[in-house]
Design a protein around this motif. Structure first.
Motif, PDB file in Angstrom:
ATOM      1  N   LEU A 139      73.067 110.326  23.840  1.00  0.00           N
ATOM      2  CA  LEU A 139      72.185 109.848  22.777  1.00  0.00           C
ATOM      3  C   LEU A 139      70.847 110.575  22.799  1.00  0.00           C
ATOM      4  O   LEU A 139      70.249 110.835  21.749  1.00  0.00           O
ATOM      5  CB  LEU A 139      71.969 108.333  22.908  1.00  0.00           C
ATOM      6  N   SER A 140      70.381 110.919  23.984  1.00  0.00           N
ATOM      7  CA  SER A 140      69.098 111.622  24.085  1.00  0.00           C
ATOM      8  C   SER A 140      69.177 113.026  23.496  1.00  0.00           C
ATOM      9  O   SER A 140      68.148 113.623  23.176  1.00  0.00           O
ATOM     10  CB  SER A 140      68.645 111.684  25.550  1.00  0.00           C
ATOM     11  N   GLN A 141      70.391 113.551  23.360  1.00  0.00           N
ATOM     12  CA  GLN A 141      70.576 114.874  22.788  1.00  0.00           C
ATOM     13  C   GLN A 141      70.662 114.846  21.251  1.00  0.00           C
ATOM     14  O   GLN A 141      70.710 115.898  20.616  1.00  0.00           O
ATOM     15  CB  GLN A 141      71.863 115.513  23.339  1.00  0.00           C
ATOM     16  N   ILE A 142      70.694 113.655  20.687  1.00  0.00           N
ATOM     17  CA  ILE A 142      70.778 113.494  19.230  1.00  0.00           C
ATOM     18  C   ILE A 142      69.391 113.146  18.708  1.00  0.00           C
ATOM     19  O   ILE A 142      68.823 112.105  19.055  1.00  0.00           O
ATOM     20  CB  ILE A 142      71.785 112.392  18.853  1.00  0.00           C
ATOM     21  N   GLU A 143      68.831 114.007  17.891  1.00  0.00           N
ATOM     22  CA  GLU A 143      67.524 113.727  17.311  1.00  0.00           C
ATOM     23  C   GLU A 143      67.655 112.716  16.173  1.00  0.00           C
ATOM     24  O   GLU A 143      68.719 112.606  15.547  1.00  0.00           O
ATOM     25  CB  GLU A 143      66.897 115.019  16.782  1.00  0.00           C
ATOM     26  N   PRO A 144      66.606 111.927  15.906  1.00  0.00           N
ATOM     27  CA  PRO A 144      66.654 110.978  14.793  1.00  0.00           C
ATOM     28  C   PRO A 144      67.118 111.649  13.498  1.00  0.00           C
ATOM     29  O   PRO A 144      66.834 112.828  13.256  1.00  0.00           O
ATOM     30  CB  PRO A 144      65.207 110.500  14.688  1.00  0.00           C
ATOM     31  N   PHE A 145      67.841 110.891  12.704  1.00  0.00           N
ATOM     32  CA  PHE A 145      68.417 111.450  11.474  1.00  0.00           C
ATOM     33  C   PHE A 145      68.361 110.415  10.357  1.00  0.00           C
ATOM     34  O   PHE A 145      68.060 109.234  10.590  1.00  0.00           O
ATOM     35  CB  PHE A 145      69.859 111.921  11.710  1.00  0.00           C
ATOM     36  N   ALA A 146      68.646 110.861   9.155  1.00  0.00           N
ATOM     37  CA  ALA A 146      68.569 109.996   7.978  1.00  0.00           C
ATOM     38  C   ALA A 146      69.937 109.407   7.653  1.00  0.00           C
ATOM     39  O   ALA A 146      70.977 110.016   7.898  1.00  0.00           O
ATOM     40  CB  ALA A 146      68.039 110.779   6.783  1.00  0.00           C
ATOM     41  N   VAL A 147      69.908 108.200   7.099  1.00  0.00           N
ATOM     42  CA  VAL A 147      71.087 107.549   6.536  1.00  0.00           C
ATOM     43  C   VAL A 147      70.678 106.978   5.192  1.00  0.00           C
ATOM     44  O   VAL A 147      69.607 106.364   5.075  1.00  0.00           O
ATOM     45  CB  VAL A 147      71.613 106.418   7.447  1.00  0.00           C
ATOM     46  N   GLU A 148      71.504 107.192   4.192  1.00  0.00           N
ATOM     47  CA  GLU A 148      71.189 106.684   2.859  1.00  0.00           C
ATOM     48  C   GLU A 148      72.150 105.556   2.506  1.00  0.00           C
ATOM     49  O   GLU A 148      73.370 105.709   2.614  1.00  0.00           O
ATOM     50  CB  GLU A 148      71.303 107.807   1.822  1.00  0.00           C
ATOM     51  N   LEU A 149      71.597 104.414   2.098  1.00  0.00           N
ATOM     52  CA  LEU A 149      72.413 103.290   1.661  1.00  0.00           C
ATOM     53  C   LEU A 149      72.635 103.382   0.163  1.00  0.00           C
ATOM     54  O   LEU A 149      71.696 103.605  -0.610  1.00  0.00           O
ATOM     55  CB  LEU A 149      71.728 101.966   2.000  1.00  0.00           C
ATOM     56  N   ARG A 150      73.904 103.232  -0.223  1.00  0.00           N
ATOM     57  CA  ARG A 150      74.269 103.271  -1.634  1.00  0.00           C
ATOM     58  C   ARG A 150      75.182 102.085  -1.918  1.00  0.00           C
ATOM     59  O   ARG A 150      75.763 101.495  -1.028  1.00  0.00           O
ATOM     60  CB  ARG A 150      74.979 104.593  -1.973  1.00  0.00           C
ATOM     61  N   GLY A 151      75.332 101.764  -3.175  1.00  0.00           N
ATOM     62  CA  GLY A 151      76.211 100.608  -3.423  1.00  0.00           C
ATOM     63  C   GLY A 151      76.323 100.300  -4.891  1.00  0.00           C
ATOM     64  O   GLY A 151      75.693 100.951  -5.710  1.00  0.00           O
ATOM     65  N   LEU A 152      77.216  99.368  -5.128  1.00  0.00           N
ATOM     66  CA  LEU A 152      77.793  98.296  -4.333  1.00  0.00           C
ATOM     67  C   LEU A 152      79.201  98.686  -3.893  1.00  0.00           C
ATOM     68  O   LEU A 152      79.862  99.479  -4.570  1.00  0.00           O
ATOM     69  CB  LEU A 152      77.820  97.035  -5.195  1.00  0.00           C
ATOM     70  N   PHE A 153      79.707  98.105  -2.775  1.00  0.00           N
ATOM     71  CA  PHE A 153      81.042  98.437  -2.298  1.00  0.00           C
ATOM     72  C   PHE A 153      81.821  97.161  -2.024  1.00  0.00           C
ATOM     73  O   PHE A 153      81.315  96.208  -1.426  1.00  0.00           O
ATOM     74  CB  PHE A 153      80.958  99.269  -1.015  1.00  0.00           C
ATOM     75  N   SER A 154      83.084  97.157  -2.477  1.00  0.00           N
ATOM     76  CA  SER A 154      84.044  96.094  -2.184  1.00  0.00           C
ATOM     77  C   SER A 154      85.288  96.767  -1.647  1.00  0.00           C
ATOM     78  O   SER A 154      85.855  97.658  -2.302  1.00  0.00           O
ATOM     79  CB  SER A 154      84.357  95.287  -3.456  1.00  0.00           C
ATOM     80  N   GLY A 155      85.734  96.382  -0.453  1.00  0.00           N
ATOM     81  CA  GLY A 155      86.813  97.092   0.209  1.00  0.00           C
ATOM     82  C   GLY A 155      88.181  96.464   0.022  1.00  0.00           C
ATOM     83  O   GLY A 155      88.348  95.415  -0.605  1.00  0.00           O
ATOM     84  N   ASN A 156      89.193  97.109   0.609  1.00  0.00           N
ATOM     85  CA  ASN A 156      90.555  96.582   0.558  1.00  0.00           C
ATOM     86  C   ASN A 156      90.895  95.750   1.787  1.00  0.00           C
ATOM     87  O   ASN A 156      92.020  95.285   1.942  1.00  0.00           O
ATOM     88  CB  ASN A 156      91.575  97.717   0.365  1.00  0.00           C
ATOM     89  N   VAL A 157      89.921  95.564   2.673  1.00  0.00           N
ATOM     90  CA  VAL A 157      90.004  94.641   3.804  1.00  0.00           C
ATOM     91  C   VAL A 157      88.772  93.743   3.734  1.00  0.00           C
ATOM     92  O   VAL A 157      87.698  94.193   3.332  1.00  0.00           O
ATOM     93  CB  VAL A 157      90.060  95.393   5.151  1.00  0.00           C
ATOM     94  N   ASN A 158      88.927  92.478   4.122  1.00  0.00           N
ATOM     95  CA  ASN A 158      87.844  91.498   3.940  1.00  0.00           C
ATOM     96  C   ASN A 158      87.447  91.397   2.472  1.00  0.00           C
ATOM     97  O   ASN A 158      86.253  91.408   2.128  1.00  0.00           O
ATOM     98  CB  ASN A 158      86.626  91.833   4.804  1.00  0.00           C
ATOM     99  N   ARG A 159      88.463  91.307   1.598  1.00  0.00           N
ATOM    100  CA  ARG A 159      88.171  91.130   0.174  1.00  0.00           C
ATOM    101  C   ARG A 159      87.469  89.793  -0.024  1.00  0.00           C
ATOM    102  O   ARG A 159      88.020  88.744   0.280  1.00  0.00           O
ATOM    103  CB  ARG A 159      89.456  91.175  -0.666  1.00  0.00           C
ATOM    104  N   GLY A 160      86.270  89.868  -0.535  1.00  0.00           N
ATOM    105  CA  GLY A 160      85.416  88.706  -0.680  1.00  0.00           C
ATOM    106  C   GLY A 160      84.023  88.985  -0.151  1.00  0.00           C
ATOM    107  O   GLY A 160      83.083  88.266  -0.452  1.00  0.00           O
ATOM    108  N   ARG A 161      83.909  90.068   0.617  1.00  0.00           N
ATOM    109  CA  ARG A 161      82.596  90.476   1.107  1.00  0.00           C
ATOM    110  C   ARG A 161      82.158  91.727   0.351  1.00  0.00           C
ATOM    111  O   ARG A 161      82.961  92.640   0.116  1.00  0.00           O
ATOM    112  CB  ARG A 161      82.642  90.766   2.607  1.00  0.00           C
ATOM    113  N   LEU A 162      80.888  91.766  -0.009  1.00  0.00           N
ATOM    114  CA  LEU A 162      80.328  92.885  -0.759  1.00  0.00           C
ATOM    115  C   LEU A 162      79.281  93.577   0.106  1.00  0.00           C
ATOM    116  O   LEU A 162      78.469  92.912   0.755  1.00  0.00           O
ATOM    117  CB  LEU A 162      79.707  92.401  -2.070  1.00  0.00           C
TER     118      LEU A 162
END
Length: 259
Positions: A139-162
């Motif tokens: 983990l110390s070898q991995i520098e901080p990085f960006a993550v972008e949240l996008r949406g909305l998502f409804s999956g084919n498992v746990n149908r009912g959670r968004l």
């Protein structure tokens, strides 16, 4: 969407490299809460619903509760999310939708300080796992990085959670969330989800069509960009982490050497 020619802007993994399209709900028929949702989620948001699955045969789940499970998660600040005009616009559409009355809105404040995307699930059961020195070094070898949240998502498992879908930064050919998984010896995943909303009931055809339209229109639209500097080891006795507790914070990169 992202002008990668502009210097200093992160490049993100996109749909062809990830599993969101493959894992999307099939909206051609009315959405029915699936077995996994009825076992792990529905007892927590609508315990009196007739389709609740009260327990699993092996006894692990009992009305949505289970032994404490520890996982590595990417934390998401609710305050930052609610400072995003795009996210607020999305939520306003959900509140105006024909299925708004079937969303368990009262759950949101209970989870406000526990929003996350699971990166490495089930690292420990009952007691927190020891984090080996080689994992901390990786983990110390991995520098901080960006993550972008996008949406909305409804999956084919746990149908009912968004959810909101997390799109990690890509450095060269390296998916940075997969790099974190590799530090824990995990096989690379291709979808990371921030669970937000829970349905209390099945949707009828009109409600399902409305959800499908929202999912389609908001697909790939950026809601919030995270600067990821650390991950959390979180333990919880339910899949909504209503009793979630942060056991440890695991930073990325090396701390600067003090003179």
């Amino acid at each position: 969407m992202h002008d990668r020619s502009m210097p200093g802007l992160p490049a993100f993994c996109e749909d062809p490299e990830l599993g969101y399209r493959r894992s999307l709900t099939e909206f051609s028929t009315p959405l029915r809460l699936d077995e996994s949702y009825r076992l792990a989620h529905l007892p927590l948001v609508a315990p009196d619903h007739p389709r609740v699955i009260a327990r699993r045969e092996d006894g692990f789940y009992e009305m949505g509760r289970h032994a404490r499970v520890f996982s590595l998660v990417l934390p998401v600040e609710d305050e930052a999310l609610r400072a995003s005009p795009a996210f607020l616009a999305l939520e306003d559409e959900l509140k105006a939708s024909p299925f708004a009355g079937k969303i368990a809105w009262e759950i949101l404040p209970k989870r406000r300080d526990r929003l996350h995307a699971t990166v490495c699930g089930s690292l420990g059961l009952g007691a927190p796992p020891a984090i080996p020195p080689q994992t901390r070094e990786a983990l110390s070898q991995i520098e901080p990085f960006a993550v972008e949240l996008r949406g909305l998502f409804s999956g084919n498992v746990n149908r009912g959670r968004l959810y909101l879908a997390a799109y990690p930064e890509k450095r060269g050919d390296r998916n940075m969330l997969q790099a974190v998984q590799a530090a824990f010896g995990r096989t690379p995943g291709d979808l990371w989800l921030v669970g937000l909303y829970n349905l209390r009931d099945d949707l009828d055809a009109r409600e399902t069509a409305a959800l499908a339209e929202i999912v389609s229109r908001w697909w790939n639209r950026p809601l919030l960009r995270l600067e990821t500097t650390a991950f959390q080891l979180m333990g919880a006795c339910d899949d909504l982490v209503l009793d979630g507790h942060v056991e440890a914070v695991l930073p990325l990169g090396r701390e600067p050497t003090r003179p």
